[in-house]
Every structure is written in structure tokens, then in C-alpha cells.
Design an enzyme around this catalytic site. Structure first.
Site, PDB file in Angstrom:
ATOM      1  N   ASN A   1       9.851  -5.986  -2.785  1.00  0.00           N
ATOM      2  CA  ASN A   1       9.789  -6.697  -1.603  1.00  0.00           C
ATOM      3  C   ASN A   1       8.884  -7.035  -0.632  1.00  0.00           C
ATOM      4  OD1 ASN A   1      10.000  -7.685  -4.431  1.00  0.00           O
ATOM      5  ND2 ASN A   1      10.713  -9.650  -3.754  1.00  0.00           N
TER       6      ASN A   1
ATOM      7  N   GLN B   1       3.187  -4.231  -7.997  1.00  0.00           N
ATOM      8  CA  GLN B   1       4.540  -3.303  -8.228  1.00  0.00           C
ATOM      9  C   GLN B   1       4.471  -3.291  -9.854  1.00  0.00           C
ATOM     10  OE1 GLN B   1       6.779  -6.420  -6.509  1.00  0.00           O
ATOM     11  NE2 GLN B   1       7.713  -5.317  -4.907  1.00  0.00           N
TER      12      GLN B   1
ATOM     13  N   THR C   1       4.141 -11.480  -7.505  1.00  0.00           N
ATOM     14  CA  THR C   1       3.219 -11.825  -6.676  1.00  0.00           C
ATOM     15  C   THR C   1       3.116 -10.510  -4.626  1.00  0.00           C
ATOM     16  OG1 THR C   1       4.558 -13.203  -5.434  1.00  0.00           O
ATOM     17  CG2 THR C   1       3.087 -14.648  -6.939  1.00  0.00           C
ATOM     18  N   HIS C   2       3.255  -9.529  -5.217  1.00  0.00           N
ATOM     19  CA  HIS C   2       4.043  -8.630  -4.248  1.00  0.00           C
ATOM     20  C   HIS C   2       2.084  -8.099  -4.415  1.00  0.00           C
ATOM     21  CE1 HIS C   2       7.763 -10.143  -5.231  1.00  0.00           C
ATOM     22  NE2 HIS C   2       7.278 -11.049  -3.890  1.00  0.00           N
ATOM     23  N   ASN C   3       1.193  -8.508  -3.685  1.00  0.00           N
ATOM     24  CA  ASN C   3       0.242  -7.391  -3.423  1.00  0.00           C
ATOM     25  C   ASN C   3       0.295  -7.002  -2.156  1.00  0.00           C
ATOM     26  OD1 ASN C   3      -0.673 -10.102  -4.617  1.00  0.00           O
ATOM     27  ND2 ASN C   3      -1.410  -9.009  -5.755  1.00  0.00           N
TER      28      ASN C   3
END
Length: 453
Positions: A425, A212, A381-383
Site C-alpha cells: 500500500n 494493484q 483505492t491505491h491509485n
């Protein structure tokens, strides 16, 4: 760019989004209810068949200030949807949630009132009541074992930490749900597809890894008090006026978009100490800065999309291994001009809004053109990506039902299915796809195990 469409439509997924929101217990306000655009909601969102299970949470002072300023500029602010209970709630599994009390310690902490939409609160308690459910702690799955013909899985081999040994667990169906990065690693180790080659474009596992692109503006106001101990981790008012569906890509010269949010997320000492640039980072000067500015800061965040690129990918490291002797997973990643240009566009649009709120000090934090990826600062932490969805095995690792093309009884859940990362997200789409997959397993697969089309 490795841009792809999804092999499943929004209209097909909408019932499963709704189901997930009921199970998770989501607070919010629908802006598009069965095609009717509702004042106070997000006018740009997809249609919803039902409103959120709970009304939106109250707004904090900073988010109200942002709402008023955004409205004055002709934008369309709405309360953020939150996986946090705004009132008492019982979900379809009979799990209870208590209302959030805005304690300021929500983010990165558990809730004794069971206010947060975690699996522990919403699902696991109900699962534990089922006689055919079992979970094993202190265990780490090492690989998925395939049959001799490679068309199905026979189970998984896991490491039992207590016994210090490998254990084979037979299974008729294997569901990988261990987060995007670990899913990709397991699939690479288990041969559940061909590893992606960025030079030739062949292979699918590890392909389209995305992240992101964020930025924001901090504002400091001497004569206004923003109490950081009144907030929660999903707090805020949002505008979608610069979302991926609202920008003229040809005119602006980039693909992508961003939503903006303002609100207090936590009041944790030390961790939440925003200070103007130039304030000493330790000692007496730092303490003086805290005394002057703590509780007098607010921010606007830009939460942006990130496209998938040919060179951003995941693969097995040729040198380094873990304690079990398995190759570690390697990440090849950097920012690209397109996303950085989108980020700078958001900065230009956001600065006039921030100025209109009349801060005493204002400072922007957006990546400049030419910025290089740095793993050290926390961003999100949005892989996403790595086992992407596609119509066929040549373009992706899983089909429209999250079923792997390699072994039809292996299903991969999570944001690894995302073909690119389009600003928001991942949780809502992860949940919707999960229930879409479970529905297909129950209604189509169990009675006739096969590749689903």
C-alpha cells in the site's frame, strides 16, 4: 512497460520513513534493525534505524492459524504494521492516541478512542493551535494560476460553495496534496507540464498510471469459530516470501511480486458475509447459508504489484466536463499479461498452504490470463502515478523533492509520484516522500526559491 527507477534512494528516505511512523503512530515489529535481522519480523525489509513507535497489535485466531501454517512451510510470517495504536501513545506533535479495542467496526469508520493514524488524529489538532494556520471548508480548488512566464505559480483559484463564486488565493508556495487522481487532474488543467501521449511517449502528466493486482483464497471450516467482531482494518500476519524482491523474474516469466496477509478486518453485518459458491444470494437459502457459515470463514489475500505501461494513462476528456466547465479526467487502463501471470503464480503457491490448513470448503479468487479490467468490483483505492518522479523533465513531472519541473514553487505530494506500484500500500512511501519534501523546502528552498537539484 514504462519502468523507471526513483531519483531518491531508500537510504536517503529512511530517516523520513521513521519520522512519518512516529507522527502517524504505527504499531509493528522491525525485522531489520540497523542491519540486524530479528526473529519474528520481516527478514526481507529494508533496514530501519529505529523500531516502530508501538509494539504490534495482538493476533486474531485466523492470523495465528495462518502464521503456524506458513511457518510449517518454511515461510517467514510477521505481524502487519498498522496505522492503529496498540497502546496509549503521544506523537511528536503532542497528539494523543488510545489503544485499539478490536471492535470489528474499524474499517471505514472513525474511532472515538482516536486509535487510527488519520490526519484528524495525528496532525490537524496540532495545526489548529498555530496562529498562522487557516483552512477553508466547502471550497474546491479549480486550477493553479501561473505567472506570465510560466515558471512560477501566483496562487490558486478556488470555488467558494457558500458564496457561489470563484476566489483567487495568492501564494508563494503551492502544495498539491489532494490525492493522486485529483492532483493529476489539477496539473493537467493548470498546464503544470505536458500531457502524456501514449503513441509517441512524449509528455509526462498522466503517464505511468498504475493500480494493484490482488487475489486470494477463502476457507470455510465448520467446527472452528472465527469471531469477525474481533478485528481491525490493518489486522493480520504477513509473509513477504513472494515479494517483488524474492522472485526469479527470468525463471518465472514475469516482473513483480506480492505479499500475503491473513486476518479479520471487520465484522460489519451484511457487508462481511463470506459464503461458499453456490449459496443463494437472497431469500431463505441465503439466510440458511449465513446461519451455517457466519463466523466459520477466513481468508488469505495476495496483495500484488502492478507495473506501469505505455497505454495505461490519464488525460483530459475531449467531450465531458464538470459543473465548472472543466474537462473531466479520462482513464485509459487495462490489465496486462505480465501482472496476470504474476497473479496466477501466487495462486499456485498459495493453494498448497491453504490446503494444509484443512478447510471443509476452499475457493480461490484470482484473475485468469486474459482478464479485462472491470471498474465495478471494489479492489483497492491505491491509485498511483500520473505525476511521476524523475531525474529530468523529459521523463517525469516532478523531481526528487516532489517539485514540479514546470513551476519551481509548486510541489505535488502523494502516490502520483510513484513510477510503478510495487505491491505494498502507498501510505508509507507517501509519508516518507512528504517529509523528505518538507525538509527540502525548509532547509533549501525558503532561503533561496529555485529549482532544487
Amino acid at each position: 512497460m514504462n519502468l523507471r527507477d526513483y531519483p531518491v534512494s531508500y537510504d536517503e528516505l529512511e530517516p523520513f520513513f521513521t519520522q512519518f511512523e512516529k507522527v502517524a503512530g504505527i504499531s509493528g515489529y522491525a525485522g531489520n534493525l540497523n542491519g540486524e535481522i530479528r526473529e519474528g519480523g520481516n527478514p526481507f525489509e529494508g533496514w530501519r534505524s529505529e523500531d516502530f513507535p508501538m509494539p504490534p497489535l495482538p493476533t486474531t485466531y485466523d492470523s495465528s492459524k495462518f502464521r503456524d501454517a506458513a511457518s510449517a512451510m518454511g515461510y517467514h510470517p510477521f505481524p502487519a504494521g498498522a496505522g492503529i495504536a496498540s497502546t496509549s501513545y503521544v506523537n511528536p506533535y503532542g497528539m494523543q492516541m488510545g489503544p485499539c479495542n478490536f471492535c470489528g467496526f474499524c474499517e471505514r469508520y472513525g474511532r472515538y478512542q482516536y486509535s487510527k493514524s488519520s490526519p484528524q488524529t495525528a496532525i490537524l489538532g496540532a495545526l489548529k493551535r498555530m496562529p498562522n494556520f487557516e483552512y477553508r471548508t466547502n471550497s474546491e480548488v479549480l486550477r493553479v494560476e501561473l505567472a506570465e512566464d510560466g515558471k512560477t505559480a501566483t496562487g490558486v483559484t478556488y470555488w467558494d460553495e457558500a458564496a457561489q463564486e470563484e476566489v483567487f488565493q495568492p501564494a508563494d508556495i503551492v502544495i498539491l496534496s489532494s490525492y493522486q487522481l485529483n492532483n493529476v487532474h489539477l496539473m493537467l488543467l493548470s498546464g503544470l507540464g505536458e500531457a502524456y501521449n501514449p503513441l509517441t511517449g512524449e509528455g509526462t502528466l498522466g503517464k505511468n498510471y498504475a493500480y494493484q493486482m490482488n487475489g486470494g483464497i477463502s476457507m470455510f471450516v465448520k467446527d472452528e469459530e472465527f469471531n469477525p467482531f474481533v478485528g481491525h482494518g490493518a489486522n493480520g500476519m504477513i509473509i513477504d516470501d513472494f515479494s517483488i524482491s524474492q522472485n526469479d523474474f527470468g525463471a518465472e516469466g514475469f516482473i513483480g511480486g506480492s505479499y500475503w496477509r491473513s486476518g479479520t478486518f471487520n465484522g460489519q453485518p451484511i457487508r462481511n458475509m463470506p459464503l461458499p459458491k453456490g449459496t443463494p444470494s437472497w431469500g431463505a437459502g441465503w439466510k440458511q447459508g449465513i446461519g451455517e457459515w457466519y463466523g466459520h470463514a477466513m481468508s488469505i489475500g495476495s496483495h500484488g504489484s502492478h507495473m506501469a505501461y505505455a497505454n495505461n494513462h490519464l488525460d483530459l476528456d475531449p467531450t465531458y466536463t464538470d459543473r465548472h466547465g472543466r474537462p473531466l479526467m479520462r482513464m485509459a487502463f487495462n490489465w496486462h499479461y505480465n501482472d496476470l501471470k504474476m497473479n496466477q503464480f501466487m495462486k499456485r503457491k498459495m493453494e498448497p498452504l491453504a490446503v494444509s490448513m484443512k478447510p471443509d470448503v476452499m475457493q480461490a479468487g484470482f484473475k485468469d490470463i486474459g482478464a479485462q479490467y472491470d471498474v465495478r468490483p471494489y479492489q483497492t483505492t491505491h491509485n498511483t502515478g500520473g505525476h511521476i518522479m524523475a531525474e529530468n523533465a523529459r521523463e517525469g513531472a516532478v523531481n526528487r523533492y516532489s517539485q514540479t519541473f514546470k513551476a519551481h514553487n509548486v510541489f505535488a505530494m502523494g502516490a502520483g509520484n510513484f513510477v510503478q506500484n510495487t505491491q505494498y500500500n502507498p501510505t508509507g512511501l507517501v509519508g516518507g516522500l512528504a517529509y523528505h519534501t518538507v525538509h527540502a523546502i525548509r532547509t533549501q528552498y525558503l532561503s533561496n526559491p529555485r529549482p532544487l537539484v
